[in-house]
Design a protein around this motif. Sequence first.
Motif, mmCIF file in Angstrom:
data_model
loop_
_atom_site.group_PDB
_atom_site.id
_atom_site.type_symbol
_atom_site.label_atom_id
_atom_site.label_comp_id
_atom_site.label_asym_id
_atom_site.label_seq_id
_atom_site.Cartn_x
_atom_site.Cartn_y
_atom_site.Cartn_z
ATOM 1 N N ALA A 72 0.834 -1.117 0.138
ATOM 2 C CA ALA A 72 -0.074 0.089 -0.051
ATOM 3 C C ALA A 72 0.900 1.158 0.012
ATOM 4 O O ALA A 72 1.813 1.356 0.630
ATOM 5 C CB ALA A 72 -1.023 0.059 1.203
ATOM 6 N N SER A 73 0.516 2.209 -0.803
ATOM 7 C CA SER A 73 1.289 3.526 -0.817
ATOM 8 C C SER A 73 1.113 4.248 0.405
ATOM 9 O O SER A 73 -0.035 3.968 1.490
ATOM 10 C CB SER A 73 0.608 4.437 -1.989
ATOM 11 N N LYS A 74 1.818 5.125 0.797
ATOM 12 C CA LYS A 74 1.739 5.947 2.202
ATOM 13 C C LYS A 74 0.451 6.845 2.081
ATOM 14 O O LYS A 74 -0.279 6.985 3.205
ATOM 15 C CB LYS A 74 2.897 6.982 2.139
ATOM 16 N N SER A 75 0.095 7.442 0.903
ATOM 17 C CA SER A 75 -1.219 8.105 0.875
ATOM 18 C C SER A 75 -2.374 6.984 1.373
ATOM 19 O O SER A 75 -3.236 7.278 1.973
ATOM 20 C CB SER A 75 -1.564 8.766 -0.263
ATOM 21 N N GLU A 76 -2.293 6.017 0.772
ATOM 22 C CA GLU A 76 -3.415 4.863 1.002
ATOM 23 C C GLU A 76 -3.530 4.479 2.274
ATOM 24 O O GLU A 76 -4.603 4.264 2.916
ATOM 25 C CB GLU A 76 -3.311 3.475 -0.080
ATOM 26 N N THR A 77 -2.236 4.256 2.983
ATOM 27 C CA THR A 77 -2.248 3.958 4.304
ATOM 28 C C THR A 77 -2.844 5.064 5.174
ATOM 29 O O THR A 77 -3.491 4.634 6.216
ATOM 30 C CB THR A 77 -0.956 3.719 4.791
ATOM 31 N N ALA A 78 -2.525 6.305 4.781
ATOM 32 C CA ALA A 78 -2.795 7.382 5.714
ATOM 33 C C ALA A 78 -4.351 7.645 5.236
ATOM 34 O O ALA A 78 -5.246 7.550 6.519
ATOM 35 C CB ALA A 78 -2.485 8.654 5.189
ATOM 36 N N ARG A 79 -4.934 7.310 4.231
ATOM 37 C CA ARG A 79 -6.491 7.375 3.972
ATOM 38 C C ARG A 79 -7.187 6.334 4.893
ATOM 39 O O ARG A 79 -8.012 6.741 5.433
ATOM 40 C CB ARG A 79 -6.803 6.984 2.395
ATOM 41 N N ARG A 80 -6.762 5.118 4.939
ATOM 42 C CA ARG A 80 -7.504 4.118 5.840
ATOM 43 C C ARG A 80 -7.202 4.675 7.171
ATOM 44 O O ARG A 80 -8.348 4.303 7.863
ATOM 45 C CB ARG A 80 -6.687 2.731 5.434
ATOM 46 N N LEU A 81 -6.381 5.069 7.606
ATOM 47 C CA LEU A 81 -6.233 5.183 9.146
ATOM 48 C C LEU A 81 -6.987 6.471 9.620
ATOM 49 O O LEU A 81 -7.749 6.485 10.515
ATOM 50 C CB LEU A 81 -4.701 5.364 9.530
ATOM 51 N N LEU A 82 -6.856 7.601 8.742
ATOM 52 C CA LEU A 82 -7.587 8.744 9.041
ATOM 53 C C LEU A 82 -8.967 8.502 8.776
ATOM 54 O O LEU A 82 -10.080 9.183 9.679
ATOM 55 C CB LEU A 82 -7.330 9.918 7.884
ATOM 56 N N SER A 83 -9.546 7.716 8.066
ATOM 57 C CA SER A 83 -11.084 7.390 7.740
ATOM 58 C C SER A 83 -11.443 6.791 9.237
ATOM 59 O O SER A 83 -12.683 7.214 9.999
ATOM 60 C CB SER A 83 -11.171 6.518 6.646
ATOM 61 N N ALA A 84 -10.911 6.040 9.625
ATOM 62 C CA ALA A 84 -11.100 5.283 11.086
ATOM 63 C C ALA A 84 -11.011 6.380 12.200
ATOM 64 O O ALA A 84 -11.930 6.265 13.271
ATOM 65 C CB ALA A 84 -10.092 3.999 11.566
ATOM 66 N N PHE A 85 -10.117 7.279 12.090
ATOM 67 C CA PHE A 85 -9.872 8.347 12.913
ATOM 68 C C PHE A 85 -11.200 9.230 13.133
ATOM 69 O O PHE A 85 -11.640 9.634 14.047
ATOM 70 C CB PHE A 85 -8.728 8.998 12.842
ATOM 71 N N ILE A 86 -11.721 9.601 11.831
ATOM 72 C CA ILE A 86 -12.792 10.397 11.679
ATOM 73 C C ILE A 86 -14.062 9.702 12.369
ATOM 74 O O ILE A 86 -14.817 10.437 13.086
ATOM 75 C CB ILE A 86 -12.826 11.015 10.434
ATOM 76 N N ASP A 87 -14.373 8.532 12.088
ATOM 77 C CA ASP A 87 -15.459 7.807 12.462
ATOM 78 C C ASP A 87 -15.469 7.829 14.223
ATOM 79 O O ASP A 87 -16.434 7.522 14.816
ATOM 80 C CB ASP A 87 -15.290 6.313 12.076
ATOM 81 N N GLU A 88 -14.153 7.797 14.630
ATOM 82 C CA GLU A 88 -14.102 7.317 16.255
ATOM 83 C C GLU A 88 -14.511 8.774 16.882
ATOM 84 O O GLU A 88 -14.928 8.592 18.050
ATOM 85 C CB GLU A 88 -12.883 6.559 16.628
ATOM 86 N N ARG A 89 -14.073 9.710 16.371
ATOM 87 C CA ARG A 89 -14.337 11.052 17.266
ATOM 88 C C ARG A 89 -15.852 11.587 16.596
ATOM 89 O O ARG A 89 -15.863 12.345 15.795
ATOM 90 C CB ARG A 89 -13.189 11.787 16.921
ATOM 91 N N GLU A 90 -16.581 11.224 17.597
ATOM 92 C CA GLU A 90 -17.996 11.663 17.534
ATOM 93 C C GLU A 90 -18.434 12.962 17.383
ATOM 94 O O GLU A 90 -19.118 13.431 16.615
ATOM 95 C CB GLU A 90 -18.997 10.684 18.515
ATOM 96 N N HIS A 91 -17.651 13.837 18.298
ATOM 97 C CA HIS A 91 -18.003 15.270 18.709
ATOM 98 C C HIS A 91 -17.188 16.217 17.841
ATOM 99 O O HIS A 91 -17.355 17.345 18.028
ATOM 100 C CB HIS A 91 -18.242 15.477 19.824
ATOM 101 N N ASP A 92 -16.247 15.926 17.168
ATOM 102 C CA ASP A 92 -15.080 16.636 16.539
ATOM 103 C C ASP A 92 -15.759 17.192 15.212
ATOM 104 O O ASP A 92 -16.630 16.875 14.718
ATOM 105 C CB ASP A 92 -13.900 16.123 16.203
ATOM 106 N N LEU A 93 -15.267 18.692 15.004
ATOM 107 C CA LEU A 93 -15.458 19.331 13.677
ATOM 108 C C LEU A 93 -14.334 19.093 12.992
ATOM 109 O O LEU A 93 -13.102 19.272 13.348
ATOM 110 C CB LEU A 93 -15.667 20.580 13.775
ATOM 111 N N PHE A 94 -14.390 18.484 11.689
ATOM 112 C CA PHE A 94 -13.223 18.235 10.817
ATOM 113 C C PHE A 94 -13.284 19.086 9.776
ATOM 114 O O PHE A 94 -14.302 19.177 8.856
ATOM 115 C CB PHE A 94 -13.202 16.819 10.443
#
Length: 292
Positions: A72-94
């Motif tokens: 996986a490329s660096k951008s693909e790895t970052a995309r996967r982990l950041l998507s999970a990060f967004i889902d987990e933080r329920e009350h943040d504004l992104f």
Amino acid sequence: VPADRLSRLLDWALRAAASLAIAALVLALARPFVGAQRVEKVARGAHIVLTLDRSLSMDQTFAGRNPRGGDASKSETARRLLSAFIDEREHDLFGVVAFSTRPMAVVPLSDDRVAARAAVEAAATPGLAFTNVAEGLFMALSYFSERRASASRAIVLISDGAAEIDFRSAERLRAQFAAYDASLYWIFLRTAGSPGLFDKPKDARNDNAKAMPERYLHKFFQTLQVPYTPYEADNPAALAQAIADIDRLETQPLVYSERIPRWDLSGWAYGAAAVLLLVGVFAKAAERRLAV
């Protein structure tokens, strides 16, 4: 049959039920509703701007080559982990900013997680050659100018390289970081064999911003007078750990407004009309003709 009080009451009740059924149907056809509202709530979270490097080198793996097989490329790895990060933080504004030669405002600060995830997904597309970190940070900081400081503010810079920042841009960045009181997290995606943020050159002649831009960008960030945390990730596991650390650190009280959509009341009116009409149907079915 002589008239009696019970019969008269039953007759009036059936007439009233029929009248109310008509009124309920008319009300239902008018589509009544309670208007949309905004309710202010207090939770734990932050205003986070994901600032993503879209330079061409992000399309390579951590080993510094083009992806092949199961890599996986660096951008693909970052995309996967950041998507999970967004889902987990329920009350943040992104918010999401992408940059290479020029910055691009992808998604403004909002609670729309679908849009934020889509922006991160789009960042996995092929990028350009140059890394203009200063312009990317300027655009990320501009997101905070549109909102009052109701929560902690953080910029998460994800990049596998850096560039020299001129004196004027450096002074502007210092002033803006201080004005918005924004924390900075830099996740440096280090390619195997390349210099790191904390490495010192063996030859003193190479100790300059042109030869080691990442080291000097890190040193500049240390002078911003705001909370700054660098991470050096040279594999997917290290990147995941860095994102987990940010998730743990950014948990300050957050005041945010939640939009409650309008509430359509016509269903309740139709339901009331149905119940009242059923009363009339049962009453009609219960009628019996008396033989005289």
